[in-house]
Write an enzyme that holds these catalytic residues in place. Structure first.
Site, PDB file in Angstrom:
ATOM      1  N   TYR A  84      10.528   0.529   2.739  1.00  0.00           N
ATOM      2  CA  TYR A  84       9.571   0.035   1.757  1.00  0.00           C
ATOM      3  C   TYR A  84       9.879  -1.411   1.398  1.00  0.00           C
ATOM      4  CZ  TYR A  84       8.710   5.031   1.181  1.00  0.00           C
ATOM      5  OH  TYR A  84       8.424   6.356   1.405  1.00  0.00           O
TER       6      TYR A  84
ATOM      7  N   GLU B 175       0.930   8.590  -6.374  1.00  0.00           N
ATOM      8  CA  GLU B 175       2.255   9.183  -6.246  1.00  0.00           C
ATOM      9  C   GLU B 175       3.019   9.208  -7.567  1.00  0.00           C
ATOM     10  OE1 GLU B 175       6.187   7.964  -3.695  1.00  0.00           O
ATOM     11  OE2 GLU B 175       4.236   7.848  -2.703  1.00  0.00           O
TER      12      GLU B 175
ATOM     13  N   HIS C 221       4.298   0.847  -1.651  1.00  0.00           N
ATOM     14  CA  HIS C 221       5.152   1.399  -2.705  1.00  0.00           C
ATOM     15  C   HIS C 221       5.139   0.537  -3.965  1.00  0.00           C
ATOM     16  CE1 HIS C 221       7.943   4.573  -3.809  1.00  0.00           C
ATOM     17  NE2 HIS C 221       7.836   5.042  -2.580  1.00  0.00           N
TER      18      HIS C 221
ATOM     19  N   ASP D 256      12.186  14.746   0.331  1.00  0.00           N
ATOM     20  CA  ASP D 256      12.797  15.321  -0.870  1.00  0.00           C
ATOM     21  C   ASP D 256      11.812  16.198  -1.638  1.00  0.00           C
ATOM     22  OD1 ASP D 256      11.230  13.273  -1.780  1.00  0.00           O
ATOM     23  OD2 ASP D 256      12.773  12.281  -2.961  1.00  0.00           O
TER      24      ASP D 256
END
Length: 456
Positions: free
Chosen positions: A210, A315, A265, A369
């Site tokens: 990112y 997100e 991001h 994750d």
């Protein structure tokens, strides 16, 4: 013309013949003959759910923490008054895993005991507001795991996969995108070609992670001993220059058949993002992910007016109130929520149906994750909703498959769930115990040259 009575009798016989005996009691009530108490009880007895599925209550809610591939994963297990019947859900918040474990074991367990395990909507609403302040990520993740576990129980009770309870399939499998990353363009191109050969039609391309932090050469803040030695350095100017070139080179090498995605991001200032996206238009990206931080939502109008690049966003969202207006304004094209952060299947289905009204498609966040149980929840939702867009893919290692029997399978760029009732996935607690979690939260501290924090 016959009498009214004769006509009623004729209609009654015809309709009953057409609809079948099972509806007799209800139909007689409709055409004017009251249903007796005995008839109502008889009709109720015919209801398979009422007859064979006695009410069950929640007896225990507990957390299971494990890290079979390095990232902290947190699972909620909901046990019930029916022996052997339980559900599992994903409550993973890798960066604060131990806090979520405490919230589940010390708060949700007491809150849920004795409640009806079938009342998913009521439980969600009650848990959502019971702490008064809502939408903190810790409790949201705990609530997500609880909600997914209750859907798992519901599916097992009904003898159906969860996607059937949501309305059945709208597609045969879940189309996914893969991740291609490398320190230089050649490495990225090699990965894209590999994924194409494996059947993927969509690939997300990144250059050094990112923000392409590998492009940053001289972190002056480190020379000044500002911050921690492990803090990362990003050069926003170098990044904005590099990404259009990456798209150009990948397109030349891999062709136009593959859909290319990219994740910023939220690490670039809005005006720089606009300028970069305008340069990306000629390469026809599938979407550019997370172009704005939550603090810069007021830029959506200018962002949308300035470029035709499709956007995926969400997100970092916790609450639908954060993006309802953006959906209505067509600010972004794909909703990117993290299912195990937003509160589970119940609120995500509402978000998906809202998106359908504004032609916003799904692209649920599915990183490494997120537990395999969380990925299974994604798949059941994706199979059902009409406005599915794309799903982030994941490759499970052998340890994960041993801990989580029943993982979704990835074939030819598609994810498939098994057809077992519920979410179709379980947790082997003996295997899970081999991989304890830690309190390492990961390194999300990224700075500019002078040491200013860059927000994700």
């Amino acid at each position: 013309m016959g009498s009214i009575e004769n006509n009623q009798g004729f209609n009654r016989r015809d309709v009953l013949k057409t609809l079948g005996v099972g509806t007799t009691a209800g139909l007689l009530g409709l055409i004017g003959k009251p249903m007796s108490a005995e008839a109502r009880e008889e009709e109720k007895a015919k209801n398979t759910y009422a007859k064979n599925m006695a009410p069950i209550t929640i007896t225990k809610v507990r957390a299971i923490a494990t890290a079979p591939h390095g990232s902290n994963l947190v699972i909620v297990k909901v046990e019930t008054s029916e022996p052997g019947l339980y559900g599992v859900g994903c409550a993973t918040f890798t960066q604060r895993a131990e806090v979520v474990v405490t919230a589940i074991n010390r708060y949700l367990d007491d809150f849920c005991k004795g409640r009806d395990a079938d009342d998913i909507e009521d439980m969600w609403q009650a848990a959502f507001v019971s702490s008064y302040w809502r939408n903190g990520p810790d409790l949201n993740n705990a609530l997500s795991g609880l909600n997914e576990a209750m859907w798992d129980i519901k599916g097992k009770r009904a003898g159906m996969p969860v996607y059937q309870l949501l309305g059945g399939k709208a597609r045969f499998a879940v189309d996914c995108y893969a991740h291609a990353d490398g320190k230089d363009t050649a490495a990225v191109i090699d990965q894209v070609k590999k994924f194409q050969a494996d059947g993927f039609r969509h690939v997300r391309i990144q250059l050094g992670g990112y923000g392409a932090t590998n492009l940053a050469k001289s972190p002056d803040f480190k020379d000044a001993k500002f911050g921690k030695p492990t803090d990362q350095f990003m050069d926003p100017h170098a990044y904005v220059q590099a990404i259009p070139k990456l798209f150009n080179d990948v397109r030349k090498a891999c062709g136009t058949d593959v859909e290319l995605l990219h994740d910023t991001h939220e690490r670039v200032q809005p005006i720089d993002m606009i300028n970069m996206c305008k340069r990306l238009e000629e390469y026809d990206p599938f979407f550019i992910e997370d172009p704005l931080t939550p603090e810069n939502r007021s830029w959506w109008k200018q962002m949308r007016a300035s470029t035709t690049v499709p956007f995926a966003m969400g997100e970092l969202f916790n609450n639908p109130n954060e993006f309802i207006q953006e959906m209505a304004d067509h600010s972004f094209d794909y909703i990117r929520c993290h299912v195990s952060q937003m509160g589970g299947i119940t609120p995500i289905m509402k978000i998906a149906h809202l998106g359908e009204q504004f032609n916003v498609k799904s692209a649920w966040h599915g990183p490494g994750d997120c537990s395999p149980i969380g990925h299974a929840a994604h798949c059941h939702i994706d199979l059902n909703i009409w406005n599915f867009g794309i799903q982030e893919s994941v490759f499970f290692n052998d340890a994960e498959k041993a801990v989580f029997p029943g993982c979704p399978e990835l074939k030819n760029g598609y994810l498939f769930v098994n057809e077992e009732p519920g979410l179709g996935i379980d947790i082997n607690e003996k295997e899970a115990a081999k991989y304890p979690i830690s309190n390492r939260a990961g390194n999300w501290t990224v700075r500019k040259r002078d040491g200013t924090i860059i927000r994700p």
